[in-house]
Design a protein around this motif. Structure first.
Motif, short mmCIF file in Angstrom:
data_model
loop_
_atom_site.label_atom_id
_atom_site.label_comp_id
_atom_site.label_asym_id
_atom_site.label_seq_id
_atom_site.Cartn_x
_atom_site.Cartn_y
_atom_site.Cartn_z
N THR A 188 5.76 3.48 -2.29
CA THR A 188 5.18 3.61 -0.95
C THR A 188 3.67 3.37 -0.98
N CYS A 189 3.17 2.50 -0.08
CA CYS A 189 1.75 2.15 -0.08
C CYS A 189 0.92 3.21 0.65
N GLU A 190 -0.38 3.13 0.51
CA GLU A 190 -1.29 4.11 1.11
C GLU A 190 -1.18 4.14 2.64
N ASP A 191 -1.04 2.95 3.24
CA ASP A 191 -0.94 2.90 4.70
C ASP A 191 0.30 3.64 5.20
N CYS A 192 1.43 3.41 4.51
CA CYS A 192 2.66 4.09 4.92
C CYS A 192 2.57 5.59 4.66
N LEU A 193 1.91 5.98 3.56
CA LEU A 193 1.76 7.41 3.26
C LEU A 193 0.95 8.11 4.34
N VAL A 247 10.05 5.30 5.74
CA VAL A 247 8.92 4.46 6.15
C VAL A 247 8.63 3.44 5.04
N ASN A 248 8.38 2.19 5.46
CA ASN A 248 8.03 1.14 4.49
C ASN A 248 7.36 0.01 5.26
N CYS A 249 6.85 -0.97 4.55
CA CYS A 249 6.22 -2.12 5.21
C CYS A 249 6.31 -3.33 4.29
N THR A 250 5.62 -4.39 4.68
CA THR A 250 5.69 -5.60 3.86
C THR A 250 5.10 -5.38 2.47
N ASN A 251 4.24 -4.37 2.34
CA ASN A 251 3.58 -4.15 1.06
C ASN A 251 4.28 -3.12 0.18
N CYS A 252 5.35 -2.52 0.66
CA CYS A 252 5.99 -1.48 -0.14
C CYS A 252 7.44 -1.29 0.30
N GLY A 253 8.17 -0.54 -0.51
CA GLY A 253 9.53 -0.19 -0.14
C GLY A 253 10.58 -0.79 -1.05
ZN ZN Z 1 3.85 0.35 3.10
#
Ligand code: ZN
Ligand code: ZN
Ligand code: FE
Length: 747
Positions: free
Chosen positions: A106-111, A127-133
């Motif tokens: 999990t990236c910082e933005d999602c955290l 929760v996730n996004c293009t940068n994590c998950g």
């Molecule tokens: Zn993310």
């Protein structure tokens, strides 16, 4: 004006590459399009000369963090007079070779969203996004698009769909995108609680000392309070005669530093987006229950890597044991019905959800080595399916079936090799099924149609039988220790030749005996055995692996010891001595792993083990860091390491009252010195400057660091595995490297 078509190859799908291209093209006012296809990303840009040049330069330089670009192939095409830049849909059909990325923490933005009470994804565990998950574990096929993932059954709500369609959004084309409205739901059994209630229920149970099965990214974990001896001992007992250390999940690197000693580099590895378990020396003050890692000087720690982990750790407020959700030797559970059934007797509660896991992947494991790159002990979640390069490209597609313990498979096409996730010990039907399903999945994902199948020379490995049962393919047998040597050379982009000191527990030798303490001189094509450990009997075959006292007895008899023999009682000792004398059910072995077992048994550390390598691990853990001295271990002119005087000296040292710590330290120094000496003389005879150190015995960092140091002080280069484990998890890649090199020579 100029129009350029560019094909981008590498890990460029599911990593935010198309929105990045869109933003870059828009910024430079270029027209054109970008789209995913079966080979990666295809784009066309049209505009002024300098804007096009600037685009091509910045394409690689500013690529998103998870993208790995192998190649950009631009070519000029005719102007189309297009206006604006578009992201086009993926075409269907054709040959998929696009690279699927590994699962990412999990990236910082999602955290930030996860813990923000005002956010619509506050406390939403998916929760996730293009940068994590999740990525690899949810992919069913390529191209990497939502319908071909385990998210196919969740229809995006209008707000998630808007994010998904907006090129300026962090979730543009994030395939696993979800929110509490439309995404997966958490569930707790028994009691049948859902959502946040399930989460709070699980956290409460954990705080009270219960064992909770938790569905993660690559499979189920079994969790309990790491500081609660009653809870940990209960978990250990319910997992059945399982002695292996448990890993501990802590909130952050600072919390990890309260349990283990970490260099800054190791702390960075721990917090890396692949989030491996890092094995590091345990602090005396570490507040973990004794049953977490009995008799181990190291402790495995890891940080949360899914939103669910972050929430659990925050709610529980204390470190948690997080160990694979399985019973002893079975594969980790990843399918819900199966997990509920298999884990029912182990866990008090089960915390799970409705996002299926397509491919089970265990946590990867790294071990810190003083002054060197860390060793990868298990390469799985976070690393798989990243491709490794091959120094000699495969002219035909290759499948390699690996060995037996810590099994992996490997597929190759051209100069890329994909090593599969850690499968486990290939000895049971369940594991064989996982192995075969894994191969099929990778063949589909990477469009590999193997024409060449490489396998171990051991006729009885299930992996060998799998290879030999395949029809219409050419099979290539690769000697086990040659595969270890080739794997290390190839991961460093080298073809050899080099000397290899390959030390492990067991491998089928070219002469039909059990090898495992080998000095080879060779390259990717072939090898010559230029030395080995003194051969002894393996009394009772596999039983000698489980009962190290048998190895101590075999070595003592071989060395001419006239004192009392080890064993649980005089009768058993005499029976085993008879096996050694007659050779009945007692193959000859040069195994270095078994010599370590013998010395561990002589030190009184352990007469029986529950997994291969356990006695050697405990011998290393016992070593006194301030220990001094060495034993005799002569190397004969033909490269034989004669450990008979070593074993006698160990036995006399122990009889004289020396402790395991002192004996172990001397023994490690002795083997390192003799190995460096034997390898150096083999290297000078062959005119070589590089020595590969590999094989499972070199998971022993005391031995690895000491041997490499001694080689380097002799002016030799020590080459050690970095991207793959030194143990048999690296064998399949070595087999591929050999098969590809040999295939290159075929007519
Ligand atoms: Zn993310
Ligand atoms: Zn939604
Ligand atoms: Fe091996």
């Amino acid at each position: 004006m100029r129009r350029v078509q560019a094909r981008v190859e590498g890990t460029v799908q599911g990593v935010g590459f198309r929105p990045f291209v869109y933003r870059l093209a828009s910024e430079l006012k270029l027209a054109g399009f970008v789209r995913n296809d079966e080979r990666g990303v295809l784009l066309e840009i049209e505009g002024g000369e300098s804007a096009v040049d600037g685009f091509l330069r910045r394409l690689a330089e500013e690529a998103p963090p998870l993208a790995v670009i192998d190649a950009v192939r631009p070519r000029d095409v005719a102007l189309a007079g297009e206006r604006g830049f578009r992201i086009l849909a993926s075409p269907r059909g054709g040959e998929p070779a696009a690279l699927v990325s590994a699962d990412t923490a999990t990236c910082e933005d999602c955290l930030a969203e996860l813990f923000d009470p005002a956010d619509r994804r506050h406390r939403y565990p998916f929760v996730n996004c293009t940068n994590c998950g999740p990525r690899f574990t949810i992919v069913r096929g390529v191209p990497y698009d939502r319908p071909l993932t385990t998210m196919a059954g969740f229809e995006l709500c209008p707000r998630c769909a808007a994010e998904y369609d907006d090129p300026a959004d962090r979730r543009f084309h994030a395939q696993p995108n979800a929110c509490p409205e439309c995404g997966p739901t958490l569930r707790l059994l028994p009691g049948d609680h859902y959502g946040d209630e399930a989460l709070r229920g699980a956290a409460g149970a954990l705080r009270e000392g219960d064992v909770v099965a938790v569905k993660g990214i690559g499979g189920y974990h079994l969790a309990c309070l790491a500081g609660d001896e009653t809870a940990v001992a209960a978990l250990r007992a319910r997992k059945h005669r399982e002695d292996k250390p448990f890993a501990v999940m802590v909130r952050d690197a600072a919390a990890a530093r309260g349990l283990v000693s970490l260099t800054d580099e190791e702390a960075a590895l721990l917090a890396g987006r692949d989030r491996p378990i890092v094995l590091a020396p345990r602090l005396d003050a570490a507040a973990v229950a004794p049953s977490v890692a009995p008799r181990s000087a190291d402790l495995g720690v890891l940080l949360p890597y899914s939103p669910l982990h972050h929430l659990l750790l925050a709610d529980v407020g204390a470190p948690l044991v997080m160990t694979s959700g399985n019973v002893s030797d079975e594969p980790i559970a990843h399918e819900d019905a199966d997990a509920l059934e298999r884990l029912a007797g182990i866990a008090d509660l089960v915390l799970f959800h409705d996002r299926p896991i397509q491919t089970r992947t265990d946590d990867s494991v790294l071990r810190a080595v003083p002054d060197r790159r860390p060793l990868l002990m298990r390469r799985s979640r976070g690393f798989v399916p990243d491709a490794l390069p091959l120094p000699v490209p495969a002219r035909r597609d290759v499948l390699a079936c690996g060995a037996e313990l810590k099994s992996t498979f490997c597929l190759a096409k051209g100069s890329r090799a994909w090593v599969g996730h850690h499968i486990g010990d290939l000895k049971t039907y369940e594991v064989l099924q996982a192995f075969e399903a894994g191969i099929e999945h990778f063949e589909r994902l990477f469009a590999v149609v193997p024409e060449v199948v490489a396998h171990d020379e051991h006729p009885d490995y299930l992996s060998t039988r799998h290879a030999l049962a395949l029809e219409g393919v050419e099979t290539v047998a690769v000697q086990h220790h040659h595969a270890h040597l080739a794997a290390c050379l190839a991961e460093h982009g080298e073809r050899g030749p080099a000397v290899g000191a390959i030390y492990d527990g067991t491998g089928h030798g070219s002469d039909g005996t059990v090898w495992g303490g080998e000095l080879l001189a060779g390259d990717l094509l072939g090898f010559e055995r230029v030395g080995h450990l003194w051969p002894v009997r393996l009394p009772g075959g596999d039983r000698a692996v489980r009962q190290p006292w048998r190895m101590a007895l075999a070595w003592l008899l071989e060395a001419g010891w006239d004192g009392p023999l080890p064993g649980p009682d005089a009768r058993r000792s005499e029976q085993v001595a008879e096996l050694v004398r007659t050779g009945v059910s007692s193959p000859v072995t040069t195994s270095m792993g078994r010599l370590f077992d013998a010395v561990a048994a002589l030190c009184g550390l352990r007469g029986e083990v529950s997994f291969e390598g356990q006695a050697a691990m405990e011998l290393e853990a016992a070593a006194d860091a301030a220990g001094r001295g060495e034993y005799e271990l002569p190397v004969t002119p033909d490269g034989v390491l004669d450990a008979r005087p070593t074993v006698l000296a160990v036995a006399r040292d122990v009889a004289g009252g020396a402790g395991a710590g002192a004996v172990s330290a001397r023994f490690h120094a002795t083997v390192a010195r003799a190995t460096a000496e034997a390898a150096a003389s083999a290297a000078s005879r062959a005119g070589l400057g590089t020595v590969v150190l590999s094989g499972g015995v070199f998971q022993n960092r005391t031995l690895l660091a000491a041997t490499a140091g001694r080689l380097e002080s002799r002016g030799l280069r020590a080459l050690v595995p970095e991207r793959l484990p030194p143990n048999d998890g690296g064998i399949s890649y070595g087999q591929v490297a050999v098969a590809a090199a040999r295939g290159g020579r075929a007519p």
